[in-house]
Design a protein around this motif. Structure first.
Motif, PDB file in Angstrom:
ATOM      1  N   LEU A 132      18.400 -33.431  13.812  1.00 40.26           N
ATOM      2  CA  LEU A 132      18.044 -32.016  13.763  1.00 40.26           C
ATOM      3  C   LEU A 132      18.707 -31.199  14.860  1.00 40.26           C
ATOM      4  O   LEU A 132      18.597 -29.976  14.848  1.00 40.26           O
ATOM      5  CB  LEU A 132      16.522 -31.850  13.844  1.00 40.26           C
ATOM      6  N   ARG A 133      19.378 -31.843  15.795  1.00 40.20           N
ATOM      7  CA  ARG A 133      20.178 -31.081  16.754  1.00 40.20           C
ATOM      8  C   ARG A 133      21.301 -30.344  16.032  1.00 40.20           C
ATOM      9  O   ARG A 133      21.743 -29.271  16.443  1.00 40.20           O
ATOM     10  CB  ARG A 133      20.759 -32.022  17.818  1.00 40.20           C
ATOM     11  N   HIS A 134      21.767 -30.938  14.920  1.00 41.48           N
ATOM     12  CA  HIS A 134      22.831 -30.332  14.123  1.00 41.48           C
ATOM     13  C   HIS A 134      22.336 -29.925  12.736  1.00 41.48           C
ATOM     14  O   HIS A 134      23.155 -29.660  11.848  1.00 41.48           O
ATOM     15  CB  HIS A 134      23.997 -31.306  13.974  1.00 41.48           C
ATOM     16  N   GLY A 135      21.020 -29.889  12.528  1.00 43.38           N
ATOM     17  CA  GLY A 135      20.474 -29.457  11.248  1.00 43.38           C
ATOM     18  C   GLY A 135      20.625 -30.479  10.137  1.00 43.38           C
ATOM     19  O   GLY A 135      20.613 -30.106   8.955  1.00 43.38           O
ATOM     20  N   ASP A 136      20.757 -31.748  10.468  1.00 43.28           N
ATOM     21  CA  ASP A 136      20.936 -32.800   9.461  1.00 43.28           C
ATOM     22  C   ASP A 136      19.562 -33.366   9.091  1.00 43.28           C
ATOM     23  O   ASP A 136      19.072 -34.322   9.710  1.00 43.28           O
ATOM     24  CB  ASP A 136      21.845 -33.899  10.007  1.00 43.28           C
TER      25      ASP A 136
END
Length: 670
Positions: A111-115
């Motif tokens: 979720l740091r990269h929206g995955d």
């Protein structure tokens, strides 16, 4: 089943001689006793008795009231014994830092990269490990569901099991929300179903934490449940007042929790409050209690965080709807004096989206926006214009033989491509500005990346290519207007300015490499190009003050750098001649250069064995290998009388050969 009796039985308490305590005067029924007994003691004793009663689920609740009329005499000794048993069976409360646990898992697993796909898979793997370690599997062959109840939770990992189940359902819903073209009707139904499942698990987690966990964990569980319920209503586009209530309750809990605990926990709580604020303002806007305009909602979601992704998706849908309403009034596209009609509604919406984003980078507050955010806005502008070009070319493919319609579409495609080229040049100029700031800055930090002149040369190569493409695009028309001629002249002036800048940084790269002659020549060439570009820019109409100032600074830098390179070249040449004469004077035929005498050669002089301080080399005791020395050799003897001596005959002493004198038979038999 645990049974609670909250009615005050004053007469029973008076019969037994006990007084009613407002905190511990709750009545519990226990099957070992025939009537309700009022207990006096601590809150932990009452809670432990409640857990003990909960084990007897077969006892009906109606017997509690039937036994109230019976008289029972319980001695004080029995009550004291019951108290001692309860105190031995006290179970400690579980403690979970819910927000910190979830934030760490989310940041480390996608979720740091929206995955959200990666995070959902992590939750699935985590649940599998928890089920296996707790030996709480649902059967091997046939699936047999095992519910988690209050009596099941004997350790904290059962609460983790429920929490990660809610997170898995929520991340699956967010994964469907982030599909490229958005979820269709079928996928939206599945998305809402997963959110309902997340709400179900969050409610169960809150209920169990209220009984099995401490007060802080229970509060965090309630806030988590409120956030999940608000997210479900937020996605369903209904009951905005109820959604607002849930979001506000979650915000209130995190605001209170942010006042206590360590510094990391306070920062996490404040970040969570900031993430909830846009959703609350959006709910107020939908209810009608806020004067916020739809166009101003874009500035609310500038923050980053998993809690804002659902809000941003909803906000994008709202802004698309607002653009569709504005696109009805947009009928043509104006560019360099030409007006191109726009018939496709999708093309209008895409162009409107790009124009709204251009207001952010060309507005009065553009300088206050950081460079990284401006680059993100440029990427969105490029995406919108490419989308518009795609719709235009699709219309060209489906258009019949109407030449007028084709000409309009071709002109619109050309205009959109030209605007896209202008924005590309602006973006590359922003990259040049960032690179120049890093080049001129002193790098005290070793980990900071240093900009090299070659990187700026590459950026100016891109700018020259972009300007050439834009000039070709503008010059490809048949009937050129005055605006197009002025635009072409501005492009030629920009080309000269970019060439001057590129030549300047090529000279810098040669200067760094120590090639003074090439650097001096390139600095002079860059100055000539800058002077030529200045003369052309001063004759042009328009606002060119920024570029004129940059070119004037470039001329001054070229002049100063060329003087510096000239001086450095003369100094290096003079230094090279001095070094050459010194080397020639030190040449020796032996090929070896004596720096100082050896210690064995200076035995008659009192000196330190360490050596002189002004001599860099270490002291040497003796030469090794030692040099060759001349030594005397033996005299040469010449026998001159050898040829004049006559020696006696010694044939008589030689043996005679018998085989030569014998006959044939003697030769055979010897």
């Amino acid at each position: 089943m645990r049974e609670w009796c909250n009615s005050a039985l004053e007469f029973k308490i008076k019969e037994k001689g006990f007084k009613l305590c407002p905190f511990t005067g709750v009545r519990y029924f226990h099957p070992q006793f025939s009537s309700v007994t009022a207990l006096r003691g601590s809150a932990l004793e009452v809670e432990a008795l409640a857990r003990q009663v909960s084990q007897f689920s077969h006892f009906p609740f109606s017997l509690l009231f039937n036994s109230m009329g019976k008289e029972n005499q319980v001695s004080a000794m029995e009550i004291d014994a019951l108290k001692s048993t309860i105190s031995d069976q006290i179970v400690p409360k579980f403690s979970i830092n819910v927000l910190q646990l979830l934030k760490s898992a989310q940041m480390q697993h996608g979720l740091r990269h929206g995955d959200y796909t990666r995070y959902r898979r992590y939750c699935t793997a985590r649940l599998r490990r928890l089920y296996k370690s707790l030996k709480f599997t649902h059967g091997r062959g046939k699936y047999a569901k095992r519910n988690i109840t209050e009596s099941t939770v004997t350790e904290v990992r059962f609460l983790h099991l429920i929490l990660y189940s809610a997170e898995r359902a929520w991340s699956h819903a967010m994964e469907k929300r982030q599909l490229p073209n958005g979820p269709n009707a079928r996928q939206r139904i599945y998305l809402i179903g997963r959110l309902r499942k997340a709400v179900k698990w969050a409610t169960l987690f809150s209920q169990l934490c209220a009984v099995k966990a401490d007060s802080r964990t229970s509060l965090e569980a309630e806030a988590y449940e409120s956030y999940m319920k608000g997210s479900l209503l937020f996605e369903q586009d209904q009951n905005w007042d109820v959604a607002l209530k849930h979001f506000k309750s979650a915000r209130a809990v995190y605001e209170e929790l942010g006042k206590y605990g360590d510094l990391d926990n306070q920062v996490l709580c404040r970040e969570r409050v900031e993430e909830l604020e846009p959703s609350i303002r959006y709910c107020l806007h939908k209810i009608g209690q806020s004067n916020l305009q739809a166009s101003e909602l874009l500035h609310i979601g500038d923050m980053e965080g998993p809690a804002l992704d659902l809000f941003k998706a909803k906000l994008e849908a709202v802004m698309a709807e607002a653009r569709s309403q504005q696109a009805a009034s947009m009928t043509e596209f104006l560019w360099l004096g030409h007006r191109f009609p726009i018939s496709n509604a999708k093309t209008r919406v895409a162009i409107l989206k790009a124009q709204e984003l251009e207001k952010d980078i060309h507005g009065p507050s553009a300088d206050s926006i950081p460079a990284d955010k401006r680059l993100v806005i440029f990427d969105k502008i490029f995406s919108a214009y490419h989308e518009a070009r795609g719709y235009i070319r699709a219309d060209l493919a489906t258009t019949g033989s109407a030449e007028s319609v084709k000409d309009d579409l071709n002109g619109l495609d050309k205009a959109v491509s030209a605007v896209l080229g202008e924005r590309t040049i602006e973006r590359n100029l922003l990259l040049v500005k960032v690179a120049k700031s890093k080049l001129a800055k002193r790098h005290d930090d070793k980990n900071e990346k240093v900009t090299k002149p070659e990187e700026l040369v590459r950026l100016y190569d891109l700018l020259l290519q972009n300007t050439a493409d834009l000039s070709d695009l503008v010059g490809s028309g048949r009937d050129r207007k005055q605006e197009e001629s002025s635009f072409a002249e501005a492009c030629s002036c920009k080309t000269l300015a970019f060439r001057a800048q590129r030549c300047f940084y090529v000279a810098k790269s040669y200067s760094v490499a120590g090639q003074r002659v090439e650097a001096y020549a390139l600095y002079c060439r860059a100055r000539n190009l800058a002077d030529e570009a200045l003369k052309k820019l001063q004759n042009l109409d328009g606002d060119n003050k920024t570029m004129i100032i940059e070119l004037e600074d470039l001329c001054n830098e070229c002049r100063s750098n060329s003087c510096i390179e000239h001086a450095l070249g003369i100094m290096e040449e003079k230094r090279a001649q001095d070094n050459l004469s010194e080397r020639v004077s030190n040449i020796s035929l032996s090929g070896t250069e004596r720096l100082e005498k050896f210690l064995l050669e200076k035995l008659d002089v009192y000196e330190s064995a360490v050596g002189d301080s002004n001599v860099k080399c270490a002291p040497r005791i003796a030469a090794f290998p030692p040099p060759f020395q001349a030594i005397s050799r033996n005299p040469i003897v010449l026998d001159l009388a050898y040829n004049g001596i006559e020696f006696p005959s010694i044939e008589s002493r030689m043996k005679k050969d018998r085989k030569a004198k014998g006959g044939f038979m003697s030769r055979i038999f010897g």
